[in-house]
Structures are given as C-alpha cells and as structure tokens.
Design a protein around this motif. Sequence first.
Motif, PDB file in Angstrom:
ATOM      1  N   LEU A 236      -1.253  10.677  -2.349  1.00 36.07           N
ATOM      2  CA  LEU A 236      -1.121   9.276  -1.953  1.00 36.07           C
ATOM      3  C   LEU A 236      -1.176   9.146  -0.440  1.00 36.07           C
ATOM      4  O   LEU A 236      -1.835   8.247   0.103  1.00 36.07           O
ATOM      5  CB  LEU A 236       0.181   8.696  -2.491  1.00 36.07           C
ATOM      6  CG  LEU A 236       0.483   7.235  -2.120  1.00 36.07           C
ATOM      7  CD1 LEU A 236      -0.598   6.300  -2.666  1.00 36.07           C
ATOM      8  CD2 LEU A 236       1.863   6.823  -2.638  1.00 36.07           C
ATOM      9  N   ARG A 240      -3.947   7.050   1.518  1.00 34.04           N
ATOM     10  CA  ARG A 240      -3.481   5.951   2.365  1.00 34.04           C
ATOM     11  C   ARG A 240      -4.150   6.020   3.743  1.00 34.04           C
ATOM     12  O   ARG A 240      -4.625   5.012   4.266  1.00 34.04           O
ATOM     13  CB  ARG A 240      -1.963   6.006   2.506  1.00 34.04           C
ATOM     14  CG  ARG A 240      -1.379   4.771   3.209  1.00 34.04           C
ATOM     15  CD  ARG A 240       0.096   4.953   3.496  1.00 34.04           C
ATOM     16  NE  ARG A 240       0.898   5.042   2.296  1.00 34.04           N
ATOM     17  CZ  ARG A 240       1.633   6.091   1.958  1.00 34.04           C
ATOM     18  NH1 ARG A 240       1.658   7.160   2.738  1.00 34.04           N
ATOM     19  NH2 ARG A 240       2.346   6.091   0.854  1.00 34.04           N
ATOM     20  N   ILE A 249      -4.353  -1.557   4.046  1.00 30.41           N
ATOM     21  CA  ILE A 249      -3.579  -0.955   2.958  1.00 30.41           C
ATOM     22  C   ILE A 249      -2.457  -1.913   2.565  1.00 30.41           C
ATOM     23  O   ILE A 249      -1.342  -1.877   3.116  1.00 30.41           O
ATOM     24  CB  ILE A 249      -3.008   0.415   3.358  1.00 30.41           C
ATOM     25  CG1 ILE A 249      -4.127   1.339   3.795  1.00 30.41           C
ATOM     26  CG2 ILE A 249      -2.236   1.049   2.198  1.00 30.41           C
ATOM     27  CD1 ILE A 249      -5.169   1.600   2.730  1.00 30.41           C
ATOM     28  N   GLU A 254      -2.116   0.155  -2.384  1.00 34.19           N
ATOM     29  CA  GLU A 254      -1.308   1.360  -2.570  1.00 34.19           C
ATOM     30  C   GLU A 254      -0.948   1.557  -4.032  1.00 34.19           C
ATOM     31  O   GLU A 254      -0.987   2.685  -4.543  1.00 34.19           O
ATOM     32  CB  GLU A 254      -0.045   1.290  -1.713  1.00 34.19           C
ATOM     33  CG  GLU A 254       0.767   2.564  -1.763  1.00 34.19           C
ATOM     34  CD  GLU A 254       1.739   2.692  -0.607  1.00 34.19           C
ATOM     35  OE1 GLU A 254       2.813   3.261  -0.824  1.00 34.19           O
ATOM     36  OE2 GLU A 254       1.412   2.219   0.507  1.00 34.19           O
ATOM     37  N   ARG A 258      -1.811   4.703  -6.536  1.00 31.77           N
ATOM     38  CA  ARG A 258      -0.735   5.394  -7.255  1.00 31.77           C
ATOM     39  C   ARG A 258      -1.029   5.424  -8.754  1.00 31.77           C
ATOM     40  O   ARG A 258      -0.864   6.469  -9.412  1.00 31.77           O
ATOM     41  CB  ARG A 258       0.603   4.713  -6.974  1.00 31.77           C
ATOM     42  CG  ARG A 258       1.809   5.536  -7.422  1.00 31.77           C
ATOM     43  CD  ARG A 258       3.097   4.747  -7.188  1.00 31.77           C
ATOM     44  NE  ARG A 258       3.305   4.439  -5.789  1.00 31.77           N
ATOM     45  CZ  ARG A 258       3.882   5.279  -4.924  1.00 31.77           C
ATOM     46  NH1 ARG A 258       4.286   6.468  -5.341  1.00 31.77           N
ATOM     47  NH2 ARG A 258       4.062   4.921  -3.666  1.00 31.77           N
TER      48      ARG A 258
END
Length: 294
Positions: A236, A240, A249, A254, A258
Amino acid sequence: MESGMRDISPISDIDWVRFWEDSYDSRSRIMRRDYELDDWSERAEDYSESRRTNQYEFGESVYETLNRHGVISPHARVLEVGSGPGTFVIPFARRVDHMTAVEPAEGMVRMIRQNALEAGVKNYDIIPKLWQDVNITELRGRYDLTITSTVIWMFRDIMAQVRRMEEVTGGYCCVVGGIGTGQTFEAELWKTIMGDTPRPQYPEYPLIYNLLYMHGRVPQVRIIDYTSMRTPENMLRMYRVFYSIYTEITPEVEETIREALYRDSGEGPCVRKYRSAVVWWDPAVRRKELKGTA
C-alpha cells in the motif's frame, strides 16, 4: 533461474535513442509532479522488504550469473548506481573486496546501513548523491564493475549516463533491466484508478540492449527469474507513492488500492514473480574491433 542467451538481432535503422526519449516524454506528460528524493525515502521500507526476499534472491541471482561468466572476481571493487536499500551491496559485499553505493535518498541510505549491519557487512561506502551529480573524475577507473538495476528509466540522456558508468570502471558494466511478465494486476489497478489515461511504460529490456548495440557495445545477456514478497501495508505504501505522481491520493483511491490488494493476497504477503535481463559488456570492446576493422 537462468535461460540461455536470447537470439537478438537489433534493427539498425531504428533510432533507439529517439524511441527511448519518446517513452520518457510520454510518461512525463501524464505526471502531475516528478519523483522526489522524499518519495524514495518513503519507499525505503517496502523496497528493502522486496529486495530481502528469499535471502536477497534477486541480488544473489545477479551475482551468480556474473560470477559464472567471469565478469566478477573475489578481488573486485564494485560500484552500484542507485543502490536503493542495498540491492547488490549486501549480497555482493559478502564475496568481493569492496562495494560503493551511490544513493541520494536518506531513507534508502538508512536501510543500506541497517541491512549491512544485520548481514555483518562492513566493506562498503556510500556516496549520498544523485548519480548525475557524482564527480566521476575522482572515480575514473577505480572499479572492476559498475552495475545498476531498475534505475535507467530515470535517465532521459541514457547513453550519457552509460558513458559515465563506463568511465569509472576498468572492467565491465552491467545493467539489470526488467522484462514484462504479463501480470494483469498492475494494468487492472491502473485502469480502475486512472480510467483511460495511458498507463506509463518503464522500458528497460530489450530496449537497453538495442541502445548499447547501436552505440557499438557488445552486450551479453542472461535472463533470471526471482520472487518479491511484501506485506500488504508495504505494498500500500508503494502504491500510494506511485499513484501520487499521477493523481491525488484521496481516501477513495487509497481504499481502492487496499481492496485490490486484499482480493489479490488476502491477509498474507503480496507475492510477485518477476523476470529480469542481466546485460553486461566490456567498454573496451567494440563491434568493429571484433570484426578486425579497428
């Protein structure tokens, strides 16, 4: 983990430098900002975890390939351009006289030192600069091998940087470049987040082979396969940083990342299979010399 040399016949009438520059420029056009050193520092932990997979499988495979073909010896002094967390510093330093890491990102430098300490490696030093800013006059001919991996896509002036690599070695140069593996996860995630925006390309091999050949080098090639494992949180972190180059972002972006990672790997580590080309050459050798026309 090695295949035989591929039968590559570069097409001489293609301007490979222009091809390289066009790819670089196309990628730049869709970026909202450039990569910064802080980005690489932020990625130091995830990148280190990836390179440490299976006891530095990637670096070990590269070393074994070069050693098998007489490119590197136990008495070698090696310079690594863009060392990251110690991609080659750790596995190589165990077997050669000395390693020099060129790495500008503070986070990566910390990981080199941490990884070296854990591995009991002391025969190395660090030049904390961008490769383009290194004064090669002070290093000319000091090394037996200059090597780099997954860095060359950052150089628009690729052959200028290759020549700088050649100047600091009295032996060989080596570029380890990625080969597309056909994995769909990256393409699907890009499509979900970025829609119809063209996905950026990071060409390394076989384009680097053609560039070298076009400029008179005689590159040798071997292919290696290796595995990368990272925790979902480190993956992650990597995504990112990557997507922040191209878009904002938001919490929604996000969460999209995920969820995609969870669907792919669940709660366990994210495992990726990669393939790279180990490309090396002797800067003192040119095609015309081999043909007896020098």
